[in-house]
Design a protein around this motif. Structure first.
Motif, PDB file in Angstrom:
ATOM      1  N   VAL A 115      16.595  22.420 -57.038  1.00 12.06           N
ATOM      2  CA  VAL A 115      16.428  22.598 -55.592  1.00 12.06           C
ATOM      3  C   VAL A 115      14.966  22.837 -55.251  1.00 12.06           C
ATOM      4  CG1 VAL A 115      17.036  24.049 -53.614  1.00 12.06           C
ATOM      5  CG2 VAL A 115      18.754  23.550 -55.360  1.00 12.06           C
ATOM      6  N   ARG A 116      14.479  22.161 -54.200  1.00  8.82           N
ATOM      7  CA  ARG A 116      13.124  22.438 -53.729  1.00  8.82           C
ATOM      8  C   ARG A 116      13.191  23.225 -52.433  1.00  8.82           C
ATOM      9  NH1 ARG A 116      10.262  18.708 -50.162  1.00  8.82           N
ATOM     10  NH2 ARG A 116      11.655  17.116 -49.305  1.00  8.82           N
ATOM     11  N   VAL A 117      12.090  23.918 -52.122  1.00 11.70           N
ATOM     12  CA  VAL A 117      12.041  24.817 -50.966  1.00 11.70           C
ATOM     13  C   VAL A 117      10.903  24.391 -50.042  1.00 11.70           C
ATOM     14  CG1 VAL A 117      11.742  27.204 -50.196  1.00 11.70           C
ATOM     15  CG2 VAL A 117      12.942  26.724 -52.346  1.00 11.70           C
ATOM     16  N   ALA A 118      11.190  24.325 -48.750  1.00 11.74           N
ATOM     17  CA  ALA A 118      10.180  24.037 -47.729  1.00 11.74           C
ATOM     18  C   ALA A 118      10.248  25.123 -46.673  1.00 11.74           C
ATOM     19  CB  ALA A 118      10.425  22.670 -47.093  1.00 11.74           C
ATOM     20  N   MET A 119       9.148  25.293 -45.957  1.00  9.25           N
ATOM     21  CA  MET A 119       9.126  26.291 -44.894  1.00  9.25           C
ATOM     22  C   MET A 119       8.565  25.707 -43.614  1.00  9.25           C
ATOM     23  SD  MET A 119       7.809  30.199 -44.755  1.00  9.25           S
ATOM     24  CE  MET A 119       8.173  31.087 -43.215  1.00  9.25           C
ATOM     25  N   ALA A 120       9.203  26.061 -42.501  1.00 11.70           N
ATOM     26  CA  ALA A 120       8.676  25.764 -41.171  1.00 11.70           C
ATOM     27  C   ALA A 120       8.257  27.091 -40.552  1.00 11.70           C
ATOM     28  CB  ALA A 120       9.736  25.092 -40.303  1.00 11.70           C
ATOM     29  N   GLY A 121       6.995  27.184 -40.170  1.00 16.10           N
ATOM     30  CA  GLY A 121       6.477  28.418 -39.605  1.00 16.10           C
ATOM     31  C   GLY A 121       5.182  28.130 -38.878  1.00 16.10           C
ATOM     32  N   SER A 146      -3.680  44.861 -48.431  1.00 16.99           N
ATOM     33  CA  SER A 146      -3.037  43.737 -47.741  1.00 16.99           C
ATOM     34  C   SER A 146      -1.980  43.118 -48.646  1.00 16.99           C
ATOM     35  CB  SER A 146      -4.074  42.682 -47.340  1.00 16.99           C
ATOM     36  OG  SER A 146      -4.756  42.179 -48.468  1.00 16.99           O
ATOM     37  N   PHE A 147      -0.875  42.775 -48.046  1.00 23.37           N
ATOM     38  CA  PHE A 147       0.248  42.160 -48.755  1.00 23.37           C
ATOM     39  C   PHE A 147       0.769  40.992 -47.921  1.00 23.37           C
ATOM     40  CE2 PHE A 147       0.294  46.663 -49.891  1.00 23.37           C
ATOM     41  CZ  PHE A 147       0.364  46.622 -51.282  1.00 23.37           C
ATOM     42  N   PHE A 148       1.205  39.932 -48.579  1.00 24.86           N
ATOM     43  CA  PHE A 148       1.839  38.828 -47.867  1.00 24.86           C
ATOM     44  C   PHE A 148       3.224  39.272 -47.412  1.00 24.86           C
ATOM     45  CE2 PHE A 148      -1.084  36.678 -50.856  1.00 24.86           C
ATOM     46  CZ  PHE A 148      -1.896  36.076 -49.912  1.00 24.86           C
ATOM     47  N   GLY A 149       3.557  38.940 -46.158  1.00 23.42           N
ATOM     48  CA  GLY A 149       4.835  39.388 -45.625  1.00 23.42           C
ATOM     49  C   GLY A 149       5.371  38.445 -44.564  1.00 23.42           C
ATOM     50  N   GLY A 150       6.229  39.002 -43.721  1.00 23.19           N
ATOM     51  CA  GLY A 150       7.010  38.208 -42.779  1.00 23.19           C
ATOM     52  C   GLY A 150       8.329  37.874 -43.461  1.00 23.19           C
ATOM     53  N   LYS A 151       9.443  38.138 -42.785  1.00 18.73           N
ATOM     54  CA  LYS A 151      10.732  37.930 -43.437  1.00 18.73           C
ATOM     55  C   LYS A 151      10.942  36.476 -43.838  1.00 18.73           C
ATOM     56  CE  LYS A 151      14.309  40.335 -42.432  1.00 18.73           C
ATOM     57  NZ  LYS A 151      14.210  41.249 -43.578  1.00 18.73           N
ATOM     58  N   GLY A 152      10.470  35.550 -43.016  1.00 16.60           N
ATOM     59  CA  GLY A 152      10.624  34.143 -43.365  1.00 16.60           C
ATOM     60  C   GLY A 152       9.888  33.801 -44.646  1.00 16.60           C
ATOM     61  N   ALA A 153       8.610  34.180 -44.727  1.00 13.96           N
ATOM     62  CA  ALA A 153       7.818  33.895 -45.917  1.00 13.96           C
ATOM     63  C   ALA A 153       8.389  34.608 -47.132  1.00 13.96           C
ATOM     64  CB  ALA A 153       6.367  34.310 -45.686  1.00 13.96           C
ATOM     65  N   ASN A 154       8.825  35.858 -46.959  1.00 10.26           N
ATOM     66  CA  ASN A 154       9.414  36.585 -48.091  1.00 10.26           C
ATOM     67  C   ASN A 154      10.640  35.861 -48.640  1.00 10.26           C
ATOM     68  OD1 ASN A 154       7.523  38.627 -47.757  1.00 10.26           O
ATOM     69  ND2 ASN A 154       8.928  40.020 -46.710  1.00 10.26           N
ATOM     70  N   GLN A 155      11.508  35.414 -47.745  1.00  9.82           N
ATOM     71  CA  GLN A 155      12.733  34.746 -48.192  1.00  9.82           C
ATOM     72  C   GLN A 155      12.427  33.399 -48.842  1.00  9.82           C
ATOM     73  OE1 GLN A 155      15.441  34.892 -44.824  1.00  9.82           O
ATOM     74  NE2 GLN A 155      15.324  37.131 -44.751  1.00  9.82           N
ATOM     75  N   ALA A 156      11.410  32.711 -48.323  1.00 14.28           N
ATOM     76  CA  ALA A 156      11.009  31.437 -48.927  1.00 14.28           C
ATOM     77  C   ALA A 156      10.479  31.652 -50.337  1.00 14.28           C
ATOM     78  CB  ALA A 156       9.963  30.755 -48.054  1.00 14.28           C
ATOM     79  N   VAL A 157       9.660  32.690 -50.524  1.00 12.59           N
ATOM     80  CA  VAL A 157       9.113  32.978 -51.856  1.00 12.59           C
ATOM     81  C   VAL A 157      10.234  33.351 -52.817  1.00 12.59           C
ATOM     82  CG1 VAL A 157       7.693  34.620 -53.163  1.00 12.59           C
ATOM     83  CG2 VAL A 157       6.803  33.585 -51.062  1.00 12.59           C
ATOM     84  N   ALA A 158      11.164  34.186 -52.374  1.00 16.03           N
ATOM     85  CA  ALA A 158      12.288  34.566 -53.241  1.00 16.03           C
ATOM     86  C   ALA A 158      13.085  33.341 -53.671  1.00 16.03           C
ATOM     87  CB  ALA A 158      13.191  35.557 -52.513  1.00 16.03           C
ATOM     88  N   ALA A 159      13.367  32.450 -52.725  1.00 18.53           N
ATOM     89  CA  ALA A 159      14.123  31.234 -53.044  1.00 18.53           C
ATOM     90  C   ALA A 159      13.332  30.327 -53.977  1.00 18.53           C
ATOM     91  CB  ALA A 159      14.482  30.494 -51.757  1.00 18.53           C
ATOM     92  N   ALA A 160      12.036  30.195 -53.724  1.00 18.41           N
ATOM     93  CA  ALA A 160      11.216  29.274 -54.513  1.00 18.41           C
ATOM     94  C   ALA A 160      11.062  29.738 -55.956  1.00 18.41           C
ATOM     95  CB  ALA A 160       9.843  29.114 -53.860  1.00 18.41           C
ATOM     96  N   ARG A 161      10.922  31.046 -56.165  1.00 17.25           N
ATOM     97  CA  ARG A 161      10.756  31.538 -57.539  1.00 17.25           C
ATOM     98  C   ARG A 161      12.012  31.317 -58.366  1.00 17.25           C
ATOM     99  NH1 ARG A 161       7.171  37.119 -56.791  1.00 17.25           N
ATOM    100  NH2 ARG A 161       5.312  36.030 -55.974  1.00 17.25           N
ATOM    101  N   ILE A 162      13.173  31.422 -57.732  1.00 21.43           N
ATOM    102  CA  ILE A 162      14.416  31.166 -58.457  1.00 21.43           C
ATOM    103  C   ILE A 162      14.664  29.667 -58.585  1.00 21.43           C
ATOM    104  CG2 ILE A 162      16.915  31.561 -58.456  1.00 21.43           C
ATOM    105  CD1 ILE A 162      15.125  34.034 -59.020  1.00 21.43           C
ATOM    106  N   VAL A 166      13.357  27.131 -44.918  1.00 18.96           N
ATOM    107  CA  VAL A 166      13.255  28.426 -44.249  1.00 18.96           C
ATOM    108  C   VAL A 166      12.501  28.233 -42.939  1.00 18.96           C
ATOM    109  CG1 VAL A 166      12.460  30.801 -44.410  1.00 18.96           C
ATOM    110  CG2 VAL A 166      13.266  29.622 -46.468  1.00 18.96           C
ATOM    111  N   PHE A 167      13.131  28.625 -41.845  1.00 14.38           N
ATOM    112  CA  PHE A 167      12.522  28.557 -40.517  1.00 14.38           C
ATOM    113  C   PHE A 167      12.268  29.989 -40.091  1.00 14.38           C
ATOM    114  CE2 PHE A 167      12.642  28.356 -35.865  1.00 14.38           C
ATOM    115  CZ  PHE A 167      11.945  27.182 -35.572  1.00 14.38           C
ATOM    116  N   GLY A 168      10.977  30.417 -40.118  1.00 13.44           N
ATOM    117  CA  GLY A 168      10.776  31.829 -39.823  1.00 13.44           C
ATOM    118  C   GLY A 168       9.344  32.298 -39.822  1.00 13.44           C
ATOM    119  N   SER A 169       9.189  33.595 -39.946  1.00 12.63           N
ATOM    120  CA  SER A 169       7.918  34.282 -39.735  1.00 12.63           C
ATOM    121  C   SER A 169       7.043  34.321 -40.980  1.00 12.63           C
ATOM    122  CB  SER A 169       8.187  35.718 -39.270  1.00 12.63           C
ATOM    123  OG  SER A 169       8.979  36.395 -40.234  1.00 12.63           O
ATOM    124  N   ILE A 170       5.734  34.347 -40.720  1.00  8.78           N
ATOM    125  CA  ILE A 170       4.724  34.488 -41.763  1.00  8.78           C
ATOM    126  C   ILE A 170       3.737  35.547 -41.280  1.00  8.78           C
ATOM    127  CG2 ILE A 170       2.938  33.336 -43.112  1.00  8.78           C
ATOM    128  CD1 ILE A 170       4.327  30.654 -42.387  1.00  8.78           C
TER     129      ILE A 170
END
Length: 311
Positions: free
Chosen positions: A55-61, A33-49, A4-8
């Motif tokens: 499959v492993r998940v990495a993030m660039a941010g 306060s809540f963790f957000g940013g569309k990039g981080a949200n999508q990374a978390v969704a992918a990682a939990r599944i 995931v290349f995106g926002s945190i």
């Protein structure tokens, strides 16, 4: 592998009796306060599944060297996400300041902060291959995102691009570049219509016509998420695919779209076809609406599998 290349961001939310007018001060009992940013949200969704799967998940941010940045990194790591490609920037961690009144109306100010320090060079070529699914949104530099997408496709990676928010471009040629660098486009109804208008094809309220045009003219499989109506895909050969959602009583729809994108990416990385991947993503998005907060309700793999077995 999913990258995931995106926002945190860190989201700061205050509930107020009414949205403040210019020059007015309105009091709130607390701010959450809540963790957000569309990039981080999508990374978390992918990682939990992905946990428990192949499959492993990495993030660039990018985050700031501040308490919010430290907390965001810890949250991503706790969700099983590889954070080695996350830059520590001089700018502060991105924040969204959100006020919500008693009717659910909100006012949001986003400070991009460190997110705008993310560069395409932060993502190493060593992470790109035919086995890679690259996930992008539109909350970091479009130029760097396009460079990453183009580079990823040269390595044979599949590019899943969520055009949210709608890219801030007016020229058809610029939008065409973005679409032509995309294998799977994910948008909601309003985004589909707006993008069709930018490329000179206004279609009124017909978002399926918009998706058909974007696929036919620019090449990506176009997926439109339509809330309770489910999701629709237009494939390159013109085939239309529909994935339904089961009725729920939502608590909070925040993050449902990001859940869809993250779980779709996981499905594609695990080798599922578009249709079954969309069905899985729709189910996960529905589950995410049963808990308040963008990431709080995102399901883990076992919960999603139990839900799918019951439907």
């Amino acid at each position: 592998m999913i990258i995931v290349f995106g926002s945190i961001n860190m989201d700061l939310v205050a509930r107020v009796p009414r949205i403040a007018r210019p020059g007015e001060t309105v009091l709130s009992r607390r701010a959450d306060s809540f963790f957000g940013g569309k990039g981080a949200n999508q990374a978390v969704a992918a990682a939990r599944i992905s946990r428990g799967g192949p499959v492993r998940v990495a993030m660039a941010g990018a985050v700031g060297n501040d308490p919010f940045g430290t907390a965001c990194l810890k949250n991503l790591e706790e969700n099983g996400i590889d954070v080695e490609a996350i830059r520590i920037a001089e700018d502060p961690t991105g924040c969204a300041f959100i006020t919500v009144d008693g009717t659910g109306e909100n006012a949001i100010t986003v400070a991009n902060g460190a997110n705008m320090a993310l560069r395409s060079t932060d993502l190493s070529d060593s992470l790109l291959s035919k086995a890679t699914v690259l996930v992008l949104q539109m909350e970091v530099s479009p130029t760097d995102s396009l460079d990453v997408a183009t580079r990823a496709r040269r390595f044979g990676a599949k590019v899943v691009w969520n055009f949210a928010p709608v890219p801030p471009v007016k020229e058809r040629s610029v939008m065409a570049q973005l679409l032509q660098a995309t294998d799977v486009l994910v948008v909601n109804e309003h985004e589909a219509l707006a993008i069709a208008e930018i490329v000179g094809e206004p279609v009124g309220n017909d978002y399926l016509r918009a998706a058909t045009i974007l696929t036919h003219e620019f090449g990506p499989t176009s997926i439109v998420t339509a809330g309770a109506r489910g999701a629709y895909a237009i494939a390159a050969d013109g085939t239309q695919i529909h994935a339904a959602v089961h009725p729920i009583i939502p608590v909070d729809t925040t993050g449902a779209g990001d859940t869809f994108v993250g779980v779709l990416a996981n499905s594609l990385a695990e080798g599922l076809a578009t249709g079954p991947g969309m069905e899985r993503a729709c189910a996960a998005a529905s589950l995410s609406c049963l808990t308040a907060g963008a990431q709080a309700g995102m399901p883990h793999r076992d919960a999603l599998e139990r839900h799918l077995a019951q439907t």
